[in-house]
Scaffold this active site. Structure first.
Site, PDB file in Angstrom:
ATOM      1  N   GLN A 177      -4.678  -1.416   9.730  1.00 50.96           N
ATOM      2  CA  GLN A 177      -4.499  -2.726   9.095  1.00 50.96           C
ATOM      3  C   GLN A 177      -5.015  -3.834  10.008  1.00 50.96           C
ATOM      4  OE1 GLN A 177      -3.342  -3.275   5.899  1.00 50.96           O
ATOM      5  NE2 GLN A 177      -3.824  -5.426   6.233  1.00 50.96           N
TER       6      GLN A 177
ATOM      7  N   ASP B 207     -11.354   2.848   4.334  1.00 48.28           N
ATOM      8  CA  ASP B 207     -11.730   1.431   4.251  1.00 48.28           C
ATOM      9  C   ASP B 207     -13.255   1.266   4.285  1.00 48.28           C
ATOM     10  OD1 ASP B 207      -9.815  -0.484   3.783  1.00 48.28           O
ATOM     11  OD2 ASP B 207      -9.110  -0.553   5.855  1.00 48.28           O
TER      12      ASP B 207
ATOM     13  N   LYS C 131       0.846  -1.209   0.000  1.00 49.82           N
ATOM     14  CA  LYS C 131       0.000   0.000   0.000  1.00 49.82           C
ATOM     15  C   LYS C 131       0.877   1.253   0.000  1.00 49.82           C
ATOM     16  CE  LYS C 131      -3.771  -2.498   2.189  1.00 49.82           C
ATOM     17  NZ  LYS C 131      -4.461  -2.911   3.407  1.00 49.82           N
TER      18      LYS C 131
END
Ligand code: NAP
Length: 281
Positions: A96, A119, A52
């Site tokens: 994460q 997200d 990422k």
């Protein structure tokens, strides 16, 4: 059989995004920023976050990685989330997953500024998404929809089967397919008639995390298969939830692993960061 090449499409989309980011920078001298919080030493998380951060670098998105030890207190992570919420150089915040068991995913996600929730896990984004309003949508299902669109896979009126109902993949995937006009069935660990459901579906999305789970089930000739699973075998080989070799001659279109859904997830993360950035300009 059509190979749904997520690697190729993500490269195409990210190169278009890079151009937009650079043009915007030329005009305003500002760029989007993404912060990734990683807790503990999970080796897979380390690899994903590395990918990422690299993708951000390639596209010209500013990125920071915040690392905490496995034993970090919830208070400390919350303080960091609030700091990033206030930071004008940061438009997207990602925690994460998985996180250590003593921390509450729900508490951390709820503390995030929903405008920076790239997200799409904040309850406000989930609610808006459910209502069909503009929202930040979870990256993996969003990436899959972009892949289906690119390859002109018909969704309206089709019968879709989503195997897996996690809040990150399965559930939002079923909602997106429903919003796109499919008739959706969701299967999970309690489903009794999976064989029958597989035989009936025009589109099958498998997101359960079991290597080659879809291998013996009969499917409709010409069905479209999306394999979300990423499983590392003891040999080190990466395989999906679907036995690609078994279905490649029966399906009309199928995603490979690696090179299918994975790169599309990263692509959507950067696109969501760009969206959050534009929303604050
Ligand atoms: P998860 O949270 O563990 O959810 C797994 C789901 O599969 C659950 O809904 C579970 O049902 C269902 N399930 C388990 N065994 C089943 C069975 N025998 N038959 C039918 N359903 C079954 O997993 P996740 O986070 O959604 O991830 C799924 C996979 O996708 C993993 O391999 C993960 O690494 C991968 N993934 C890939 C990407 C990508 O970018 N490619 C992104 C995210 C995740 P219950 O709800 O009944 O327990």
């Amino acid at each position: 059989m059509l190979l749904l090449d997520g690697k190729k499409l993500s490269e195409k989309r990210l190169s278009a995004l890079k151009k937009e980011v650079e043009e915007h920078y030329e005009k305003t001298k500002t760029r989007p920023g993404l912060a990734v919080i990683r807790i503990g030493d999970n080796p897979a998380s380390k690899v994903y976050v590395g990918k990422k951060v690299k993708a951000c670098h390639d596209v010209g998105i500013h990125s920071v990685e915040v690392l905490f030890p496995e034993s970090v207190s919830e208070e400390k992570v919350l303080t960091e989330v609030e700091k990033l919420n206030r930071d004008p150089a940061i438009n997207g915040i990602l925690i994460q997953l998985p996180i250590p068991k003593h921390l509450s995913e729900k508490v951390l996600m709820e503390r995030m500024n929903p405008k920076k929730d790239v997200d799409g896990f904040h309850p406000l984004n989930r609610g808006k998404f459910l209502a069909g309003d503009d929202a930040l949508i979870p990256c993996t299902p969003l990436g899959i929809m972009n892949l289906l669109k690119e390859y002109k896979i018909e969704i309206k009126g089709k019968s879709a089967l989503v195997i897996g109902r996690s809040l990150i993949v399965g559930r939002p995937m079923s909602l997106l397919l429903d919003q796109a006009g499919a008739t959706v069935t969701v299967a999970h660990s309690q489903t009794k008639n999976l064989e029958e459901l597989c035989e009936r579906a025009d589109i099958i999305v498998v997101a359960i995390g079991k290597p080659h789970f879809l291998s013996s089930q009969k499917i409709k000739a010409g069905a479209v298969i999306i394999d979300v699973g990423i499983n590392r075998l003891e040999s080190g080989k990466l395989v999906g939830d679907v036995d690609f070799e078994k279905y490649k001659s029966i399906a009309s279109a199928i995603t490979p692993v690696p090179g299918g859904v994975g790169p599309m997830t990263i692509c959507s993360l950067l696109e969501n960061t760009w969206k959050s950035f534009l929303n604050t300009q």
